[in-house]
Design an enzyme around this catalytic site. Structure first.
Site, mmCIF file in Angstrom:
data_model
loop_
_atom_site.group_PDB
_atom_site.id
_atom_site.type_symbol
_atom_site.label_atom_id
_atom_site.label_comp_id
_atom_site.label_asym_id
_atom_site.label_seq_id
_atom_site.Cartn_x
_atom_site.Cartn_y
_atom_site.Cartn_z
ATOM 1 N N HIS A 25 54.358 -22.755 -25.725
ATOM 2 C CA HIS A 25 54.013 -24.167 -25.543
ATOM 3 C C HIS A 25 55.269 -25.028 -25.630
ATOM 4 O O HIS A 25 56.368 -24.540 -25.891
ATOM 5 C CB HIS A 25 52.945 -24.630 -26.551
ATOM 6 C CG HIS A 25 53.470 -24.991 -27.903
ATOM 7 N ND1 HIS A 25 52.854 -25.891 -28.729
ATOM 8 C CD2 HIS A 25 54.561 -24.566 -28.600
ATOM 9 C CE1 HIS A 25 53.529 -26.014 -29.850
ATOM 10 N NE2 HIS A 25 54.552 -25.221 -29.807
ATOM 11 N N CYS A 50 59.813 -27.609 -31.468
ATOM 12 C CA CYS A 50 58.682 -27.403 -30.561
ATOM 13 C C CYS A 50 58.840 -28.201 -29.268
ATOM 14 O O CYS A 50 58.018 -28.064 -28.360
ATOM 15 C CB CYS A 50 57.368 -27.741 -31.244
ATOM 16 S SG CYS A 50 56.779 -26.405 -32.316
ATOM 17 N N HIS A 101 58.831 -22.114 -25.839
ATOM 18 C CA HIS A 101 59.022 -21.171 -26.949
ATOM 19 C C HIS A 101 57.626 -20.696 -27.313
ATOM 20 O O HIS A 101 56.627 -21.260 -26.847
ATOM 21 C CB HIS A 101 59.692 -21.848 -28.156
ATOM 22 C CG HIS A 101 58.818 -22.897 -28.766
ATOM 23 N ND1 HIS A 101 58.693 -24.146 -28.211
ATOM 24 C CD2 HIS A 101 57.979 -22.866 -29.821
ATOM 25 C CE1 HIS A 101 57.817 -24.844 -28.915
ATOM 26 N NE2 HIS A 101 57.368 -24.091 -29.900
ATOM 27 N N HIS A 158 54.661 -18.967 -30.273
ATOM 28 C CA HIS A 158 54.231 -18.765 -31.668
ATOM 29 C C HIS A 158 53.267 -17.590 -31.719
ATOM 30 O O HIS A 158 52.566 -17.311 -30.745
ATOM 31 C CB HIS A 158 53.486 -19.989 -32.203
ATOM 32 C CG HIS A 158 54.335 -21.209 -32.341
ATOM 33 N ND1 HIS A 158 55.190 -21.412 -33.398
ATOM 34 C CD2 HIS A 158 54.463 -22.298 -31.547
ATOM 35 C CE1 HIS A 158 55.790 -22.574 -33.256
ATOM 36 N NE2 HIS A 158 55.383 -23.135 -32.132
ATOM 37 N N ASP A 166 45.786 -15.935 -24.923
ATOM 38 C CA ASP A 166 46.742 -14.916 -25.365
ATOM 39 C C ASP A 166 47.755 -14.593 -24.262
ATOM 40 O O ASP A 166 47.377 -14.336 -23.110
ATOM 41 C CB ASP A 166 45.987 -13.644 -25.761
ATOM 42 C CG ASP A 166 46.894 -12.638 -26.447
ATOM 43 O OD1 ASP A 166 47.809 -13.065 -27.182
ATOM 44 O OD2 ASP A 166 46.678 -11.423 -26.259
ATOM 45 N N HIS A 167 49.032 -14.642 -24.623
ATOM 46 C CA HIS A 167 50.134 -14.418 -23.689
ATOM 47 C C HIS A 167 50.140 -15.429 -22.537
ATOM 48 O O HIS A 167 50.529 -15.118 -21.413
ATOM 49 C CB HIS A 167 50.145 -12.972 -23.160
ATOM 50 C CG HIS A 167 50.589 -11.988 -24.200
ATOM 51 N ND1 HIS A 167 49.805 -11.642 -25.275
ATOM 52 C CD2 HIS A 167 51.744 -11.304 -24.347
ATOM 53 C CE1 HIS A 167 50.456 -10.790 -26.031
ATOM 54 N NE2 HIS A 167 51.639 -10.562 -25.506
ATOM 55 N N GLU A 222 50.067 -21.925 -37.176
ATOM 56 C CA GLU A 222 51.065 -21.891 -36.099
ATOM 57 C C GLU A 222 52.292 -21.121 -36.594
ATOM 58 O O GLU A 222 52.941 -20.405 -35.845
ATOM 59 C CB GLU A 222 51.446 -23.310 -35.681
ATOM 60 C CG GLU A 222 52.258 -23.365 -34.415
ATOM 61 C CD GLU A 222 52.553 -24.789 -33.999
ATOM 62 O OE1 GLU A 222 51.963 -25.252 -33.009
ATOM 63 O OE2 GLU A 222 53.369 -25.451 -34.676
HETATM 64 NI NI NI Z 1 56.008 -24.808 -31.260
#
Ligand code: NI
Length: 137
Positions: A14, A33, A39, A41, A79-80, A126
């Site tokens: 995200h 972020c 990047h 998480h 997911d992914h 997160e």
């Molecule tokens: Ni982040």
């Protein structure tokens, strides 16, 4: 009343940013972020439902049903994936853990209501040291 929680994990990319702000301003407000090249998480999701025990079988609900709903409505979609651009129910939203939790609630609640229980809480980690909880309002 019994509370029952299903944990799921997912990995997703995200970026937190406002289009109208410079990269510097986004960094100042959103921290790491806001990285322009995304990047990821390793998210941890806890879905808690509540209900009364069915005395005949000793369960509130069959956990397999809850697991199936969470996997189909949420995990398979996030997911992914990139939460900013790949996930229809996150489009146009800032992909903070807060907004993710509210969106998950909106996706899950109607289906969970069809089971013999109510959605109680969506909890999202997160990072291992930060989590948020949403109780529907
Ligand atoms: Ni982040």
């Amino acid at each position: 009343m019994i509370y029952l929680t299903r944990r799921e994990r997912f990995n997703a990319a995200h970026r937190l940013f406002l289009q109208e702000w410079s990269d510097e301003k986004n960094l100042e407000v959103f921290g790491k972020c806001s990285n322009p090249n995304w990047h990821g998480h390793n998210y941890e999701l806890f879905v808690t439902v509540k209900g009364e025990i069915n005395p005949k079988i000793g369960f509130v609900i069959n956990l397999k049903h809850l697991s199936k709903i969470v996997r189909e409505l949420i995990i398979e979609k996030v997911d992914h994936k990139n939460l900013n651009i790949d996930v229809p129910f996150m489009l146009g939203k800032i992909t903070s853990a807060e907004n993710i939790a509210i969106s998950f609630w909106e996706e899950l609640e109607p289906e969970i209501n069809k089971l013999n229980c109510e959605l109680h809480c969506i909890k999202i980690f997160e990072t291992e040291n930060n989590y948020i909880e949403y109780f529907g309002k």
